[in-house]
Enzyme design. Structure first.
Site, PDB file in Angstrom:
ATOM      1  N   ASP A  75      30.078  12.723   0.601  1.00  0.00           N
ATOM      2  CA  ASP A  75      30.841  11.761  -0.206  1.00  0.00           C
ATOM      3  C   ASP A  75      32.105  11.323   0.538  1.00  0.00           C
ATOM      4  O   ASP A  75      32.679  12.099   1.306  1.00  0.00           O
ATOM      5  CB  ASP A  75      31.203  12.410  -1.549  1.00  0.00           C
ATOM      6  CG  ASP A  75      31.605  11.375  -2.594  1.00  0.00           C
ATOM      7  OD1 ASP A  75      31.381  10.167  -2.365  1.00  0.00           O
ATOM      8  OD2 ASP A  75      32.154  11.776  -3.629  1.00  0.00           O
ATOM      9  N   GLY A  76      32.530  10.105   0.273  1.00  0.00           N
ATOM     10  CA  GLY A  76      33.815   9.633   0.803  1.00  0.00           C
ATOM     11  C   GLY A  76      33.707   8.518   1.836  1.00  0.00           C
ATOM     12  O   GLY A  76      34.728   8.114   2.407  1.00  0.00           O
ATOM     13  N   ARG A  96      35.793   5.377   0.692  1.00  0.00           N
ATOM     14  CA  ARG A  96      37.253   5.575   0.790  1.00  0.00           C
ATOM     15  C   ARG A  96      37.711   5.596   2.240  1.00  0.00           C
ATOM     16  O   ARG A  96      38.763   5.073   2.590  1.00  0.00           O
ATOM     17  CB  ARG A  96      37.657   6.880   0.080  1.00  0.00           C
ATOM     18  CG  ARG A  96      37.836   6.688  -1.416  1.00  0.00           C
ATOM     19  CD  ARG A  96      37.850   7.994  -2.139  1.00  0.00           C
ATOM     20  NE  ARG A  96      36.504   8.557  -2.240  1.00  0.00           N
ATOM     21  CZ  ARG A  96      36.256   9.830  -2.510  1.00  0.00           C
ATOM     22  NH1 ARG A  96      37.262  10.674  -2.684  1.00  0.00           N
ATOM     23  NH2 ARG A  96      35.018  10.264  -2.605  1.00  0.00           N
ATOM     24  N   HIS A 137      29.706   3.937   5.784  1.00  0.00           N
ATOM     25  CA  HIS A 137      28.345   4.496   5.824  1.00  0.00           C
ATOM     26  C   HIS A 137      27.879   4.657   7.273  1.00  0.00           C
ATOM     27  O   HIS A 137      27.250   5.641   7.629  1.00  0.00           O
ATOM     28  CB  HIS A 137      27.370   3.608   5.051  1.00  0.00           C
ATOM     29  CG  HIS A 137      27.652   3.574   3.563  1.00  0.00           C
ATOM     30  ND1 HIS A 137      27.932   4.707   2.837  1.00  0.00           N
ATOM     31  CD2 HIS A 137      27.703   2.544   2.679  1.00  0.00           C
ATOM     32  CE1 HIS A 137      28.136   4.372   1.567  1.00  0.00           C
ATOM     33  NE2 HIS A 137      28.010   3.066   1.447  1.00  0.00           N
ATOM     34  N   SER A 178      21.130   8.964  -4.208  1.00  0.00           N
ATOM     35  CA  SER A 178      20.751   9.580  -5.484  1.00  0.00           C
ATOM     36  C   SER A 178      19.986   8.575  -6.347  1.00  0.00           C
ATOM     37  O   SER A 178      20.033   7.366  -6.098  1.00  0.00           O
ATOM     38  CB  SER A 178      22.000  10.055  -6.227  1.00  0.00           C
ATOM     39  OG  SER A 178      22.678   8.943  -6.771  1.00  0.00           O
ATOM     40  N   LEU A 218      15.148  23.678  13.270  1.00  0.00           N
ATOM     41  CA  LEU A 218      15.832  23.328  12.012  1.00  0.00           C
ATOM     42  C   LEU A 218      14.930  22.458  11.124  1.00  0.00           C
ATOM     43  O   LEU A 218      14.290  21.525  11.606  1.00  0.00           O
ATOM     44  CB  LEU A 218      17.114  22.546  12.349  1.00  0.00           C
ATOM     45  CG  LEU A 218      17.924  22.037  11.160  1.00  0.00           C
ATOM     46  CD1 LEU A 218      18.691  23.189  10.497  1.00  0.00           C
ATOM     47  CD2 LEU A 218      18.918  20.953  11.582  1.00  0.00           C
ATOM     48  N   ILE A 271      28.560  18.465  -9.188  1.00  0.00           N
ATOM     49  CA  ILE A 271      27.262  18.589  -8.527  1.00  0.00           C
ATOM     50  C   ILE A 271      26.495  17.262  -8.558  1.00  0.00           C
ATOM     51  O   ILE A 271      25.590  17.045  -7.764  1.00  0.00           O
ATOM     52  CB  ILE A 271      26.465  19.751  -9.173  1.00  0.00           C
ATOM     53  CG1 ILE A 271      27.198  21.077  -8.857  1.00  0.00           C
ATOM     54  CG2 ILE A 271      25.037  19.827  -8.670  1.00  0.00           C
ATOM     55  CD1 ILE A 271      26.639  22.288  -9.532  1.00  0.00           C
TER      56      ILE A 271
HETATM   57  C1  FPP Z   1      28.658   8.514  -0.616  1.00  0.00           C
HETATM   58  O1  FPP Z   1      29.889   7.963  -0.249  1.00  0.00           O
HETATM   59  C2  FPP Z   1      27.641   8.216   0.396  1.00  0.00           C
HETATM   60  C3  FPP Z   1      26.432   7.610   0.172  1.00  0.00           C
HETATM   61  C4  FPP Z   1      25.984   7.148  -1.151  1.00  0.00           C
HETATM   62  C5  FPP Z   1      25.512   7.307   1.277  1.00  0.00           C
HETATM   63  C6  FPP Z   1      25.366   8.407   2.294  1.00  0.00           C
HETATM   64  C7  FPP Z   1      24.701   7.843   3.461  1.00  0.00           C
HETATM   65  C8  FPP Z   1      25.012   8.114   4.732  1.00  0.00           C
HETATM   66  C9  FPP Z   1      26.021   9.102   5.170  1.00  0.00           C
HETATM   67  C10 FPP Z   1      24.277   7.337   5.751  1.00  0.00           C
HETATM   68  C11 FPP Z   1      23.369   8.057   6.645  1.00  0.00           C
HETATM   69  C12 FPP Z   1      22.425   9.019   6.103  1.00  0.00           C
HETATM   70  C13 FPP Z   1      21.290   9.346   6.756  1.00  0.00           C
HETATM   71  C14 FPP Z   1      20.531  10.514   6.290  1.00  0.00           C
HETATM   72  C15 FPP Z   1      20.777   8.589   7.923  1.00  0.00           C
HETATM   73  P1  FPP Z   1      30.540   6.872  -1.211  1.00  0.00           P
HETATM   74  O2  FPP Z   1      30.055   5.541  -0.801  1.00  0.00           O
HETATM   75  O3  FPP Z   1      30.270   7.233  -2.632  1.00  0.00           O
HETATM   76  O4  FPP Z   1      32.073   7.039  -0.879  1.00  0.00           O
HETATM   77  P2  FPP Z   1      33.297   6.829  -1.893  1.00  0.00           P
HETATM   78  O5  FPP Z   1      33.180   7.885  -2.943  1.00  0.00           O
HETATM   79  O6  FPP Z   1      34.484   7.034  -1.004  1.00  0.00           O
HETATM   80  O7  FPP Z   1      33.189   5.428  -2.421  1.00  0.00           O
END
Ligand code: FPP
Length: 256
Positions: A26-27, A30, A43, A71, A137, A201
């Site tokens: 997460d994050g 931000r 991302h 999710s 892994l 969670i």
């Molecule tokens: C949450 O941060 C992140 C996601 C919903 C996407 C996660 C995806 C990646 C890290 C890209 C790569 C993944 C793979 C497996 C190739 P957010 O957007 O909710 O951040 P915020 O809470 O700061 O808005």
């Protein structure tokens, strides 16, 4: 090695190094906002953190890494962001699969992937097939996954087996139920990490994290690196995992 430190008659992974680590990444948004950049920049930077954490798991001897990439609820995001994430998964998969394979990493994607674009579904199937025999892994990407979905589909699967006469309801116990979930053939996460400062969670591994050690860090996912991962492992090593036992029983098992 994973699970090598004896703590009495406890599950593997109860030692100093977690056998299975699960992460809510997460994050990203931000992180981008702090830099005056659009969310997709966060991302993209997050993909680099994925690479770093995979390397760190291999270096520390963690056997299974499960990442929450998308999710069931992430479909509620603006269409442009969802499309961008799908594109990013395809590009990252296409770019990284050779390296994963060369490093003996087995990839597995868990969730309702049938909702993804056909091209991405094909890419996932090919990547899984290509790495299926690797025994290093195990990298599990939870995509269009939700803990409640997983519990519901497990219940439906068992109900179908009961209806067809294959299964006696009296034989449904916790182990049987766990096997019917999407993570049924791997041990539960020992360490559950969430970056980005929120302490919840969020419908991730609801059934499976019953005894996981929870670790919340304010570090935003794109800033998560080998050092911050090592800090999480140090904190994990300090925790006493009792699995319902009393502290004194563990002391005795470790000295006896
Ligand atoms: C949450 O941060 C992140 C996601 C919903 C996407 C996660 C995806 C990646 C890290 C890209 C790569 C993944 C793979 C497996 C190739 P957010 O957007 O909710 O951040 P915020 O809470 O700061 O808005």
């Amino acid at each position: 090695m994973a699970g090598s430190e004896s703590k009495g008659d406890l599950p593997d992974g109860a030692g100093c190094i977690p056998r299975h680590v699960a992460i809510i990444m997460d994050g990203n948004g931000r992180w981008a906002r702090q830099r005056g950049q659009p969310r997709h920049a966060g991302h993209r930077a997050g993909v680099e953190s994925v690479r770093r954490v995979i390397e760190a798991c291999v270096e520390h001897g963690t056997e299974i890494l499960t990442l929450f990439a998308f999710s069931s609820e992430n479909w509620r995001r603006p269409r442009s962001e969802v499309d961008m994430l799908m594109e990013l998964f395809m590009v990252a998969l296409g770019r990284e699969i050779c390296k994963l394979d060369k490093n003996n990493i087995r990839l597995r994607v868990i969730g309702e992937t049938s909702a993804f674009p056909q091209k991405l579904q094909r890419q996932i199937a090919e990547a899984e097939a290509r790495t299926a025999d690797n025994d290093g892994l195990l990298l599990q990407i939870a995509a269009n996954y939700g803990g409640r979905w997983d519990i519901t589909q497990a219940a439906r699967r068992l109900a179908q087996q009961v209806a067809s006469g294959e299964l006696d309801p009296a034989d449904i116990d916790e182990a049987c139920f766990a096997r019917a979930t999407a993570f049924g053939d791997v041990p539960d996460p020992d360490l559950f990490i969430r970056t980005g400062g929120e302490q919840r969670i969020s419908n991730f591994l609801l059934w499976h994290c019953a005894y996981s050690e929870l670790y919340f860090t304010p570090v935003l996912w794109p800033d998560f690196d080998k050092e911050t991962f090592a800090e999480a492992l140090s904190e994990y090593a300090r925790r006493e995992r009792r699995f319902g036992q009393a502290s004194e029983q563990l002391d005795k098992a470790n000295t006896g």
